[in-house]
Design an enzyme around this catalytic site. Structure first.
Site, short mmCIF file in Angstrom:
data_model
loop_
_atom_site.label_atom_id
_atom_site.label_comp_id
_atom_site.label_asym_id
_atom_site.label_seq_id
_atom_site.Cartn_x
_atom_site.Cartn_y
_atom_site.Cartn_z
N CYS A 8 0.83 -1.20 0.00
CA CYS A 8 0.00 0.00 0.00
C CYS A 8 0.87 1.26 0.00
O CYS A 8 2.07 1.21 0.23
CB CYS A 8 -0.90 0.01 1.23
SG CYS A 8 -1.99 -1.42 1.32
N CYS A 273 13.57 -2.54 3.49
CA CYS A 273 13.23 -3.58 2.52
C CYS A 273 13.94 -3.31 1.19
O CYS A 273 13.68 -2.31 0.52
CB CYS A 273 11.72 -3.61 2.30
SG CYS A 273 11.19 -4.71 0.97
N ASP A 388 13.24 -8.50 -13.21
CA ASP A 388 13.62 -7.92 -11.92
C ASP A 388 13.68 -8.97 -10.83
O ASP A 388 14.54 -8.90 -9.94
CB ASP A 388 12.65 -6.80 -11.52
CG ASP A 388 11.20 -7.20 -11.72
OD1 ASP A 388 10.76 -8.17 -11.10
OD2 ASP A 388 10.51 -6.54 -12.51
N CYS A 425 7.61 -13.40 2.91
CA CYS A 425 7.65 -12.08 3.55
C CYS A 425 6.48 -12.00 4.53
O CYS A 425 5.35 -12.34 4.19
CB CYS A 425 7.53 -10.96 2.52
SG CYS A 425 7.47 -9.32 3.27
#
Length: 533
Positions: A8, A273, A388, A425
């Site tokens: 978010c 992170c 990525d 995670c």
């Protein structure tokens, strides 16, 4: 990758000092809420399922009022319909606002779960609204704690509601509490990632970054106008010239027309992170004084050096570098330049296909709708495909199929600008089990071998595959590895509950694998043919 969903995003804006005019708010102090949709548009990369804002206006009956809808920012605020958008801005005008864009890490995609969450109360300091970015790792423990209180009840299965009740419980009493003390006490209960924006019926605003600094939060002030956002680009595009990242454990309080900064949690080792730089954040952002674009370019230079060292792919007229759009482009361009190869857009992404439209289709159709391989660019070429990251691999498998079949590439060599994802995670990224991850199926230890990468390439139907090593991440972001959260690539978590959850998950995965092996080894009963066979 399309498989890895964003977190978010949060934003806040406040006009201080009475009627003083800011050049960034030409419509006046009471209309700063008009800037909120613009800010949220620049955070759209962090969540596309819902958007909303709460505004403060002491001159209306609804002193604090919240507007939120399912959809993108454009859809939620009706920005394609000037009359409807203007009506929303008039109804929710005010001199302060907080905002949120949502990706659902838990809970369904409905307006009820959209943020900000508002708790109404007849007492103004107990009437508040808040939005947050992250995930509480100790959610189960917190739910039990709330339900143990006399008369409390939960209606939703998410950490936002739990956090709302904890805040409300901390605000109980007959006098306005010290808000810094409120969040200091809450910090002792919360484990995980929780950047937060808070606004109450008194017009008090709190903006805080969690003690580990897991996710980014930036602030700026220009004259009487203060603003905060998950990423710097949302503030820069409003015209703020001096933007800084908040310190982990920092709380900014606006109260009685004054703005003050406080530490609400003891100083500790940060754990930013690393995915923010290599995947989540807008490439134009700067987070904790590190450019997202330059970090991704550095990843590309690492890939180029690895390619030189390995010498697996001929560097000739048939070799091209192709990024998976959009987050692979900066790394691909830097890699191609270092190797003297062309970086070409062999894959075009359809940015106008909404998630809802493709939700019900199968994997191959979803990729077909989202990406178009350019046959004129790819046919007969040896493609270095720059990705990525790889999480579950299902989208990448389909993409490789289309590049080969529709694009006509003669070879596809996948290069991943990230180490292999080996662990879940628990801080807000949508990957919660080991079994759903691609890499752990092939890796015997946490150190990836050439043979294991060759096995992965065969599974993907790629001609070769190589990841970046774990140690490359800190070099490219230019931060010490001890200041980064790299749990998903190392299995080492920065908070106690995160580490506990990982051990539970490993045990569960091991037990499931043992049960599956036992079931497979059991002799099957003989087939008994009936008389009519």
């Amino acid at each position: 990758m399309a498989e890895l969903f964003h977190e978010c995003g949060i934003a806040a804006i406040y006009h201080l000092m009475g009627n003083a005019v800011s050049p960034l708010t030409p419509q006046g102090p009471g209309q700063v809420t008009r800037l909120m949709p613009r800010m949220l548009l620049d955070l759209q990369n962090r969540g596309q399922l819902a958007a909303g804002m709460s505004s403060f206006n002491p001159d209306r009956d609804e002193i604090l009022d919240t507007y939120k809808q399912v959809g993108t920012v454009i859809e939620a605020f009706r920005l394609n319909h000037p009359g409807k958008a203007e009506a929303i801005m008039k109804e929710y005008s005010g001199n302060a606002a907080i905002g949120h864009v949502r990706y659902a890490t838990c809970g369904p995609n409905t307006r009820q779960y959209a943020q900000p969450f508002e708790r109404r109360h007849g007492c103004k300091w107990k009437w508040f609204s808040f939005g947050f970015n992250g995930h509480l790792a100790n959610l189960d423990e917190l739910r039990k704690a709330i339900l143990s209180l006399n008369g409390y009840h939960l209606t939703k299965k998410n950490d936002t509601e739990v956090m709302m009740h904890f805040i409300a419980h901390a605000l109980r009493g007959d006098h306005p509490p010290d808000l810094v003390q409120v969040f200091t006490e809450l910090a002792q209960k919360f484990d995980g990632a929780y950047n937060l924006v808070f606004l109450n019926g008194m017009g008090d605003m709190v903006v805080l970054r969690d003690p580990k600094g897991l996710h980014p939060l930036c602030v700026a002030q220009e004259g009487p106008l203060f603003a905060a956002a998950s990423e710097s680009v949302a503030l820069q595009n409003l015209g703020f010239r001096e933007v800084r990242s908040m310190e982990p454990g920092e709380l900014i309080l606006i109260q009685d027309g004054k703005i003050t900064s406080h530490r609400f949690a003891p100083k500790q080792q940060s754990a930013h992170c690393f995915f923010e730089w290599i995947y989540f954040a807008n490439v134009a952002s700067t987070l904790d004084e590190r450019s997202v674009y330059l970090s991704r370019s550095a990843l590309g230079l690492e890939l180029a050096q690895q390619e030189r060292d390995l010498g697996k792919v001929p560097i000739d007229a048939d070799t091209i570098v192709v990024p998976v759009p959009d987050t692979g482009k900066a790394a691909a361009d830097a890699m191609a330049h270092a190797l003297g190869l062309p970086s070409v857009e062999g894959l075009m992404r359809n940015r106008y296909v909404g998630r809802t439209f493709i939700e019900g289709t199968n994997r191959l159709d979803r990729v077909r709708l989202k990406y178009t391989p350019l046959r004129e660019v790819l046919q007969g070429k040896r493609v270095l495909l720059i990705e990525d990251t790889i999480v579950r691999s299902t989208t990448l498998k389909s993409l490789l199929h289309h590049i080969r079949e529709r694009g006509g590439a003669k070879e596809i060599h996948v290069r991943v600008a990230c180490p292999p994802i080996i662990a879940p995670c628990f801080y807000g990224i949508d990957m919660s089990t080991v079994s759903e991850l691609f890499a752990p199926q092939f890796m015997k230890t946490n150190r990836l071998t050439v043979a294991e990468q060759e096995a992965m390439a065969r599974e993907l139907k790629a001609d070769s595959l190589f990841y970046l090593p774990v140690e490359a991440v800190a070099r490219c972001i230019d931060l010490p590895q001890e200041r980064l959260c790299r749990a998903c690539i190392t299995g080492e978590y920065p908070t106690p509950v995160g580490q506990q959850l990982y051990q539970v998950e490993l045990a569960r995965t091991k037990a499931a694998a043992a049960a599956a092996a036992a079931a497979a080894s059991e002799p099957k009963p003989p087939v008994v043919c009936g008389a009519g066979s």
